[in-house]
Design an enzyme around this catalytic site. Structure first.
Site, PDB file in Angstrom:
ATOM      1  N   GLU A  58     -10.849 -11.096  -6.320  1.00  0.00           N
ATOM      2  CA  GLU A  58      -9.423 -11.147  -6.076  1.00  0.00           C
ATOM      3  C   GLU A  58      -9.149 -12.503  -5.211  1.00  0.00           C
ATOM      4  O   GLU A  58      -7.818 -12.657  -4.926  1.00  0.00           O
ATOM      5  CB  GLU A  58      -9.523 -10.323  -4.564  1.00  0.00           C
ATOM      6  N   HIS A 101       0.836  -1.309   0.165  1.00  0.00           N
ATOM      7  CA  HIS A 101      -0.127   0.117  -0.075  1.00  0.00           C
ATOM      8  C   HIS A 101       0.671   1.129  -0.032  1.00  0.00           C
ATOM      9  O   HIS A 101       0.437   2.241  -0.643  1.00  0.00           O
ATOM     10  CB  HIS A 101      -0.962  -0.334   1.034  1.00  0.00           C
ATOM     11  N   ASP A 155      -4.274  -8.315  -5.361  1.00  0.00           N
ATOM     12  CA  ASP A 155      -4.784  -9.514  -4.625  1.00  0.00           C
ATOM     13  C   ASP A 155      -4.925 -10.640  -5.177  1.00  0.00           C
ATOM     14  O   ASP A 155      -4.471 -11.961  -4.627  1.00  0.00           O
ATOM     15  CB  ASP A 155      -6.043  -9.183  -3.465  1.00  0.00           C
ATOM     16  N   CYS A 191      -9.671  -3.011 -11.416  1.00  0.00           N
ATOM     17  CA  CYS A 191      -9.135  -1.811 -10.624  1.00  0.00           C
ATOM     18  C   CYS A 191      -7.758  -2.186  -9.972  1.00  0.00           C
ATOM     19  O   CYS A 191      -7.306  -1.193  -8.925  1.00  0.00           O
ATOM     20  CB  CYS A 191     -10.216  -1.442  -9.614  1.00  0.00           C
TER      21      CYS A 191
HETATM   22  C1  PEP Z   1      -6.624  -5.320  -5.374  1.00  0.00           C
HETATM   23  O1  PEP Z   1      -6.392  -6.136  -4.675  1.00  0.00           O
HETATM   24  O2  PEP Z   1      -6.241  -5.367  -6.789  1.00  0.00           O
HETATM   25  C2  PEP Z   1      -7.259  -3.754  -5.257  1.00  0.00           C
HETATM   26  C3  PEP Z   1      -7.587  -2.942  -6.058  1.00  0.00           C
HETATM   27  O3  PEP Z   1      -7.457  -3.850  -3.797  1.00  0.00           O
HETATM   28  P1  PEP Z   1      -6.401  -3.188  -2.817  1.00  0.00           P
HETATM   29  O4  PEP Z   1      -5.336  -2.923  -3.760  1.00  0.00           O
HETATM   30  O5  PEP Z   1      -6.605  -1.998  -1.859  1.00  0.00           O
HETATM   31  O6  PEP Z   1      -6.196  -4.583  -2.081  1.00  0.00           O
HETATM   32 MG    MG Z   2      -7.653  -6.089  -2.872  1.00  0.00          MG
END
Ligand code: PEP
Ligand code: MG
Length: 595
Positions: free
Chosen positions: A449, A202, A473, A520
């Site tokens: 995911e 993150h 994920d 996404c």
């Molecule tokens: C993902 O897992 O691709 C996603 C968009 O969610 P995050 O990165 O917030 O886990």
């Molecule tokens: Mg995710």
């Protein structure tokens, strides 16, 4: 002396500035900038905490039992001496005055400086005093935390300000918690360097969302780089150059200017609709973390928000979670800022590398020992906290009266989860009707995911309006690679045939079932995958606003029908990246607009 450190490039571009080290204290401290008016009170706060620790130690010394070893009293004297030493208190004050660090940050920054000096001492006895210094600082940090707990303001409540020092600043840390990253958002930093983390950790995601060069997974940068060193971050290749020579510096300044020009060129695509050469209209949506990010999404030419990571509303709050009204205001603000375009709000995705600060240290430790990525995160957490979940749903539904909202659920793997979500939605709608709150129909979508979700799509799809593929994920769970662990970052491979087959299968199944499907995860914003995703039939991408112009340029140069002819061959290959490169290179057209 000039030297280089290498890591994983996670956010493109070049940044040049002075290093600001954020120490990784054993006590998790908040890092934020204070404004001019708070400097004196912040110093006061620091001195009060120091004096409290002095009193504690003096009492301890007086109360020492008669048979206590003599060394103990001597040790307490050393600690008291350190507490009064100008090298600690005086310099800490200086960090507050000159850099506008909050007291905790100033104290831990000075601890870092002094700890290095101790490390370099020849005398072993003196070298060992570093541990005393750390203990003393941790006591003061503890006193500051207790004072904070009494409600004397917290990181989130302190106004951020753009602290304009003479030189640009680059942040160097062992790791940066997502909560701290949010504090740094729109602050002074021009780049980030961390010892740990991977491409979709993150820290990396937030750095990209800020469009700031970042290199993570350097392993040792925070140990090798010193406070105030001149540093260049090359976010394209993952290099960090410390104390560069004038020639290297000039070369990088030139590259910086070039990329600014390129950015300005791409920005002119803002109003150009994203349509392929064969006339396919492509949705380019934005990923946002806070409602305040929405104007940047509009500015970048996004046609909606494809992912509002609502968990960031829940961070930096000193343990308090946002109530229904506060959430409602945030969702409404995002919807209004998007001026009629759709906003996809994802329910909280906490846990794993995004812990809430209300989790106790023992919970966090516990999470470390077990496997947090597979634990109580995302929808599992929401369903385990039903009243909190309904509160969020109420806020989202109330905001639906002000614009187009879509509801997105993270990490769904079981049909029973969808049933529970639908029950919660039905109950929330009834509550809103009873209390006279307006709301409209909200489309329900789930994130894909977990590989199991792809396998059971035929069962899931009838219950939802849309799906959104969270590739970050999906890769992690398909390949069993912790996305935040730099030790296995080389195995985190979006080009892995298994990953590509899962993505292609999701897109095909959703389209066949008449459900809209988007990506996404970070792959959506990486132009290396634009052709491939278009070839697979994807027509909706969601990414950081800063990535939209580059991806749009790719879309404008693509012929979706021709690209799709290569999909079978790519999916069946041992080396999909190489096959895709060959197959698409010949097809790449020059765009119709800016060349
Ligand atoms: C993902 O897992 O691709 C996603 C968009 O969610 P995050 O990165 O917030 O886990
Ligand atoms: Mg995710």
């Amino acid at each position: 002396m000039s030297f280089q450190v290498f890591g994983i490039p996670v956010s493109r571009g070049v940044a040049i500035g002075r290093a600001v080290l954020v120490a990784s204290s054993r006590i998790d401290v908040a890092h934020y900038f204070i404004d001019d008016a708070s400097v004196a009170s912040e110093i006061e706060r620091c001195l009060r905490a120091r004096d409290e620790v002095v009193r504690e130690l003096e009492t301890l010394k007086v109360d020492l039992p008669g048979d206590a070893p003599q060394e103990l009293a001597a040790l307490l004297d050393v600690h008291l001496m350190l507490l009064h030493d100008e090298a600690l208190t005086g310099a800490t004050k200086q960090w507050i005055v000159e850099r506008h660090y909050n007291a905790e940050w100033a104290l831990s920054a000075q601890l870092e400086v002094l700890a290095r000096q101790f490390d370099e001492m020849e005398d072993e006895y003196l070298r060992e005093r570093k541990a005393d210094l750390e203990q003393v600082v941790e006591r003061v940090l503890g006193a500051l935390a207790r004072e904070q707990g009494k409600g004397q303001g917290n990181a989130a409540s302190v106004a951020q300000r753009d602290f304009a020092g003479e030189d640009p600043l680059l942040l160097v840390a062992a790791d940066i918690a997502p909560a701290d990253m949010m504090q740094f958002k729109r602050s002074v930093f021009h780049g980030f360097i961390t010892d740990i983390g991977g491409k979709t950790s993150h820290t990396a995601i937030v750095a990209r969302s800020m469009d700031i060069p970042a290199v993570v997974g350097t392993r040792e940068a925070s140990r090798l780089i010193r406070q105030d060193d001149w540093v260049i971050i090359d976010g394209d290749v993952g290099a960090v150059i410390v104390n560069p020579s004038p020639i290297v510096l000039e070369e990088y300044r030139f590259r910086q200017r070039q990329s600014e020009l390129e950015r300005a060129r791409l920005a002119r695509l803002r109003h150009t609709p994203a349509v392929t050469l064969d006339g396919e209209r492509i949705e380019l949506h934005a990923n946002i973390e806070l409602p305040g990010d929405a104007p940047a999404a509009v500015e970048a030419g996004a046609t909606g928000v494809g992912l509002f990571r609502s968990e960031f509303l829940f961070m930096n709050r000193g343990g308090e979670l946002p109530g229904e009204d506060e959430q409602f205001e945030a969702y409404r603000a995002a919807v209004e800022a998007m001026q009629g375009m759709p906003v996809t709000i994802r329910t909280v995705d906490v846990g794993a590398d995004k812990p809430l600060d209300r989790m106790s240290p023992s919970e966090l430790r516990h999470e470390h020992v077990l496997n947090p990525a597979m634990g109580l995160r995302a929808i599992r957490w929401s369903l385990a906290e039903p009243s909190m979940f309904r509160q969020q749903l109420r806020a989202i539904y109330r905001a639906s009266a002000f614009g187009k909202i879509r509801l997105l659920i993270p990490m769904v793997a079981h049909l029973s989860e969808i049933r529970q979500i639908q029950e919660a939605i039905a109950r929330v709608k009834q509550q809103l009707t009873d209390s006279g709150h307006a709301y409209t129909h909200v489309h329900l979508g789930v994130m894909i995911e977990i590989p199991a979700a792809v396998v059971m799509l035929p069962l899931l799809l009838p219950h939802v309006d849309f799906v959104s593929i969270g590739t970050n994920d999906l890769i992690q769970y398909t390949l069993a690679i912790d996305r935040a662990d730099e030790a296995v970052a080389h195995l985190y491979d979006p080009w892995h045939p298994a990953v590509l087959q899962l993505i292609a299968s999701t897109i095909a199944q959703a389209r066949q079932a008449g459900r809209s499907v988007s990506v996404c995860g970070e792959m959506a914003g990486d132009p290396a995958f634009t052709d491939l995703l278009l070839a697979m039939g994807l027509r909706s991408f969601s990414m950081h606003p800063s990535q939209i112009p580059t991806v749009k340029q790719r879309v404008l140069r693509a012929d979706a029908a021709r690209l799709s002819a290569a999909v079978e061959q790519i999916l069946g290959s041992e080396d999909p990246a190489a096959v895709a490169e060959l197959a698409f290179a010949g097809q790449r057209h020059r765009g119709t607009t800016l060349q």
